[in-house]
Design a protein around this motif. Structure first.
Motif, PDB file in Angstrom:
ATOM      1  N   THR A 223      -1.264  50.260 -38.921  1.00 27.28           N
ATOM      2  CA  THR A 223      -2.145  51.538 -39.155  1.00 27.28           C
ATOM      3  C   THR A 223      -1.873  52.012 -40.386  1.00 27.28           C
ATOM      4  N   ASN A 224      -1.482  51.244 -41.442  1.00 25.58           N
ATOM      5  CA  ASN A 224      -1.096  51.645 -42.682  1.00 25.58           C
ATOM      6  C   ASN A 224      -0.112  52.627 -42.901  1.00 25.58           C
ATOM      7  N   SER A 225       0.903  52.880 -41.829  1.00 26.70           N
ATOM      8  CA  SER A 225       1.914  53.710 -41.755  1.00 26.70           C
ATOM      9  C   SER A 225       3.205  52.716 -42.224  1.00 26.70           C
ATOM     10  N   ARG A 226       3.991  53.305 -43.145  1.00 26.12           N
ATOM     11  CA  ARG A 226       5.469  52.592 -43.499  1.00 26.12           C
ATOM     12  C   ARG A 226       6.322  52.734 -42.547  1.00 26.12           C
ATOM     13  N   THR A 227       7.147  51.718 -42.370  1.00 27.00           N
ATOM     14  CA  THR A 227       8.068  51.662 -41.248  1.00 27.00           C
ATOM     15  C   THR A 227       9.318  51.702 -41.779  1.00 27.00           C
ATOM     16  N   THR A 228      10.454  52.444 -41.157  1.00 27.36           N
ATOM     17  CA  THR A 228      11.673  52.231 -41.714  1.00 27.36           C
ATOM     18  C   THR A 228      12.469  51.787 -40.575  1.00 27.36           C
ATOM     19  N   LYS A 229      13.534  50.924 -40.772  1.00 26.62           N
ATOM     20  CA  LYS A 229      14.497  50.436 -39.909  1.00 26.62           C
ATOM     21  C   LYS A 229      15.836  50.982 -40.216  1.00 26.62           C
ATOM     22  N   LEU A 230      16.647  51.675 -39.247  1.00 27.03           N
ATOM     23  CA  LEU A 230      17.723  51.810 -39.563  1.00 27.03           C
ATOM     24  C   LEU A 230      18.856  51.099 -38.793  1.00 27.03           C
ATOM     25  N   LEU A 231      19.756  50.604 -39.474  1.00 31.80           N
ATOM     26  CA  LEU A 231      20.801  49.890 -38.765  1.00 31.80           C
ATOM     27  C   LEU A 231      22.044  50.760 -38.491  1.00 31.80           C
ATOM     28  N   ILE A 232      22.284  51.005 -37.327  1.00 31.54           N
ATOM     29  CA  ILE A 232      23.265  52.175 -36.993  1.00 31.54           C
ATOM     30  C   ILE A 232      24.669  51.563 -36.512  1.00 31.54           C
ATOM     31  N   HIS A 233      25.566  51.866 -37.097  1.00 30.07           N
ATOM     32  CA  HIS A 233      27.146  51.334 -36.785  1.00 30.07           C
ATOM     33  C   HIS A 233      27.857  52.453 -36.038  1.00 30.07           C
TER      34      HIS A 233
END
Length: 326
Positions: A268-278
């Motif tokens: 969808t041309n939307s930028r994604t963000t991945k959070l690595l949560i400790h």
């Protein structure tokens, strides 16, 4: 120190120093009877010294230990009579065949008739896969074949406890695979305590692990306990830059830190963000983390899961990145 009959090896504050250099420091081992226990640590971590202490080959500077409930200092001879041992670099008389080597070892450690000894040797030759080479001189054996012969000689008297010092460290992947299969074959009849610095080997064959770092015990328990107890990392993938969600989550006491990775645009041309949560409280995080992240109605979560870890991940967490492991 626990001396329960369920523990085949037990130590309390076992310490060995050479001058001012402390090789093993306040070691508290608890190895259950019947387990296959990987004794894990980098080269120089103190594994070989610990094995020598358990066998009474060196004397502790302080602390105590038992094997079979017997004191490792006062009862070392009685302990060694019941233990099968393979040193890190085994050596054999090259002119003897594998069968003759086992006959020689059996003359010291196996009690029984000639028929019983011959049957035991045949059983071990088959177990370690040397059937076609049993009557060839050992000097022509490969490194892997010598290691397999070494394990056979360690098991000649069907010992209650088999201790192996780096049995697969110098072997190629196929040789290591063969050795691990042999170790697994002892499950249910002998306790196996083997040292290694190869992470993958421990996770493939062991049901328990002891982790040593610069002479200090930093973890011990079943593989499942370690993997579950240290799996405090969650993955949360969002549409957008994720900064608002990151700030909200960092305000929660059981969230320790968040690593953020920006991905490529999706379909969808939307930028994604991945959070690595400790997190420090994994159970609460499983229940609350997603709900808290979605409090903002404009937040779109595309993936949420608990990160699965392997032994290498746990090593990095416990030992840090400064030590190189294979």
């Amino acid at each position: 120190m626990v001396t329960s009959p369920d523990l085949i090896i037990s130590t309390k504050n076992l310490t060995k120093s050479y001058g001012k250099r402390q090789i093993v420091s306040n070691l508290n081992l608890a190895v259950p009877r019947g387990s296959i226990c990987g004794f894990l640590g980098a080269n120089g971590a103190g594994k070989s010294t610990t094995i020598k202490l358990l066998l009474g080959l060196v004397q502790p500077t302080s602390g105590v230990g038992t094997v079979f409930g017997k004191n490792i200092v006062n009862d070392s001879v009685a302990i060694r009579e019941r233990v099968g041992f393979l040193a890190q670099s085994p050596s054999f008389y090259g002119y003897l065949t594998a069968r003759e080597t086992l006959q020689f070892v059996a003359s010291f450690f196996f009690t029984g008739s000639k028929t019983a000894i011959a049957a035991r040797i045949e059983e071990l030759i088959d177990l370690v896969g040397l059937n076609g080479k049993a009557d060839r001189p050992v000097k022509g054996f490969s490194g892997g074949e010598k290691q397999r012969l070494g394990i056979a000689q360690a098991a000649i008297n069907d010992p209650e406890l088999i201790i192996l010092d780096e049995p697969a460290s110098a072997l190629d992947p196929l040789g290591r695979r063969d050795v691990l299969k042999i170790l697994e074959s002892f499950r249910g009849r002998s306790t196996v305590f083997y040292s290694t610095h190869i992470l993958d080997d421990v996770q493939r064959v062991s049901d328990r692990v002891v982790i040593l770092d610069r002479g200090r015990l930093i973890a011990q328990g079943s593989i499942d306990e370690l993997l579950l107890g240290n799996s405090n990392l969650f993955n949360l993938t969002l549409s957008g830059d994720g900064q608002t969600v990151k700030s909200r989550l960092l305000a929660i006491p059981w969230v320790n830190k968040i690593e953020i990775k920006t991905g490529s645009p999706d379909l969808t041309n939307s930028r994604t963000t991945k959070l690595l949560i400790h997190v420090s409280d994994a159970r609460t995080a499983e229940i609350e983390l997603l709900r808290i992240a979605m409090q903002d109605p404009e937040t779109i979560v595309t993936q949420f899961d608990r990160s699965t870890q392997n032994l290498e991940d746990i090593f990095v967490n416990l030992v840090g990145g400064g030590t190189k492991y294979e």
